[in-house]
Design an enzyme around this catalytic site. Sequence first.
Site, PDB file in Angstrom:
ATOM      1  N   HIS A   1      -9.499  25.059  38.281  1.00 12.47           N
ATOM      2  CA  HIS A   1     -10.014  25.852  37.164  1.00 12.47           C
ATOM      3  C   HIS A   1      -9.785  27.342  37.392  1.00 12.47           C
ATOM      4  CE1 HIS A   1     -13.458  27.944  35.103  1.00 12.47           C
ATOM      5  NE2 HIS A   1     -12.895  27.325  34.092  1.00 12.47           N
TER       6      HIS A   1
ATOM      7  N   GLU B   1      -6.209  28.129  36.641  1.00 12.85           N
ATOM      8  CA  GLU B   1      -6.018  28.194  35.180  1.00 12.85           C
ATOM      9  C   GLU B   1      -6.340  29.591  34.654  1.00 12.85           C
ATOM     10  OE1 GLU B   1      -8.628  27.807  31.505  1.00 12.85           O
ATOM     11  OE2 GLU B   1      -8.931  26.022  32.741  1.00 12.85           O
ATOM     12  N   HIS B   2      -7.430  30.173  35.134  1.00 11.81           N
ATOM     13  CA  HIS B   2      -7.780  31.540  34.737  1.00 11.81           C
ATOM     14  C   HIS B   2      -6.732  32.543  35.206  1.00 11.81           C
ATOM     15  CE1 HIS B   2     -12.170  31.627  33.384  1.00 11.81           C
ATOM     16  NE2 HIS B   2     -11.879  30.334  33.497  1.00 11.81           N
TER      17      HIS B   2
ATOM     18  N   GLU C   1     -19.264  32.070  34.328  1.00  8.05           N
ATOM     19  CA  GLU C   1     -19.086  30.816  33.599  1.00  8.05           C
ATOM     20  C   GLU C   1     -19.918  29.698  34.234  1.00  8.05           C
ATOM     21  OE1 GLU C   1     -15.417  27.947  32.004  1.00  8.05           O
ATOM     22  OE2 GLU C   1     -14.979  29.736  33.189  1.00  8.05           O
TER      23      GLU C   1
END
Length: 430
Positions: free
Chosen positions: A49, A52-53, A129
Site C-alpha cells: 500500500h 502504491e502511494h 490514513e
Amino acid sequence: MNTVFINEKLTSGVSLIAEQLPNFHSVTVGIWVGAGSVTESPEENGISHLIEHMLFKGTKKRTAKQIAVDVDNIGGQINAFTSKECTCYYIKVIDEKLDAGLEILTDLFCNATLDATELEKEKGVVLEEIAMSNDNPEDAAMDLISSAFFEGCSLSKTIIGPPENIKRFSRDDLVSYMQRYYTASNIVVAVAGNFDEQTLKDSLERHLVDVNKNTLELPAFSDCGGFSAQSGFQVNKREIEQVHLCMGMPCFNIRDKKRFALNILNNVVGGSMSSRLFQKIREEMGMAYSVFTYPALYRDTGMYGVYAGTMAGNAEKVTEMILNELTIVKKDGITQDEFLQSKEQLKGSMILSLESTSSKMSAIGKALLLTGSVYSDEEVLKMIEDVTYDEVMEVADYCIDLSHLTLTGVGSISDEASLKSIVKLSGAQI
C-alpha cells in the site's frame, strides 16, 4: 454483438487483456500487479500500500504535481488501489488521448524515483490514513473478522499495515520488494473502451519497456491453499453507540464455478434490499441501518461473511435473528420464486455494473490476474442462467457452516458471555 478480446503477451513479458467497446468514447487502462498484503511477510505488512502511494510522488521526468497537471491537461482521471492479493494503477481518458494517458501511467509505474524525502512525507499521509481507518468502527470490524477468521493464513494481515511497520520502511525496503514482485510475469495490463488494436499495442510496446524481468518467486506464506477455518470469537470493546457484528464461515476460492450459485444464494440471504436479512432486521424490526452478507473469495480459499451494525442493546437479538435465518436457509432452502428472482437480479446488476470502461477494465484485469481466465459478458450471463436450484442448495449447505463460525464484534459489548450463549443456543460452535 460478440465481445472482442485481445489476450496476449507483450514483448516485455507483460500480459495484455483488452476489450474493445466501439460505442464508448473513453478508454480505461489498468496496470495490475500480483502483490498485496498476502505477499508480505509480517515485517513487510503495509509495504504494498505504501508503494502504491509512492509511485505518484514523482518520476525521473515528472514531479508529483506535474503528474496531476498532465492528467488534468488531457481531461483524464488517474488513481490506484491495493487489495489483499493485488495492486492496480489506472487511468481513464477520452479515446483520442489514449497514447498520452498511457505515457503518463507507464511513466509513474516504470520510472518512479521513490525519493527518500518524499517517502518520509508520505509515511505521514499513510499514518493518517491508518488513524482514520481505526476511527471507523465498520473498517475495524472488517479487519477484525479477517484477522480472526484467517488466523494462521496470510489473508489475516491488514492491507494498510501497522504504524510501526510504516515508520520503519526505508527506500531500500520498497525497492527490494518491487524487485521481487513487480516483475513482468506478475503484471497484467487491462484495457477497456474505444481503441484501435494495433495503435494500442504499438503504444504499449513503446511506453512499457523498462519492466523488471526477474523471475517471480512467491513466498510460501502467501499460499492459503491448506487453510482450514476454525471456530472463533473476538471482541474489540469501544465506547461507541453501535456494535458492529461480523460473522465468517468457510467458502471456496475465486476460481470455483460454484461462485455463480453463491451469488444467487447471497442475493436471497443478505446481498440485496429484498433479501431476508435486510427485510427482517432493518425493514421489519428496525434494528439496523446496515446489514448484509458477502462472499470474500481469494485465489486459494474464501469466506462467506455477514455484517450488521446495531445499537448495543440490540446486539444479542440481531445475532440471534441472523443465526436463525442462516439455519432456516441451510435446513429448508430458499423458495423457487426467490431463486428465479435472484437470477434476474444478478444478471441485471452485472449488466448495469459493467456499463463503464472503468468497471469493464477492473473485471477483466482482476479475472486474468487472479484466475487466469476471462469470460465475455455473454458467457457470464449464460453461466448464471445455467445455475440450477439444486446447485444453489449445495452451496448453501457448504457455505452456511455454523460448526466453523467465527463471530467478532466492535463496540460496547458489555456481556460477552451472553453473546456467546446466544450463538451456542443456535447450534453454532465458537
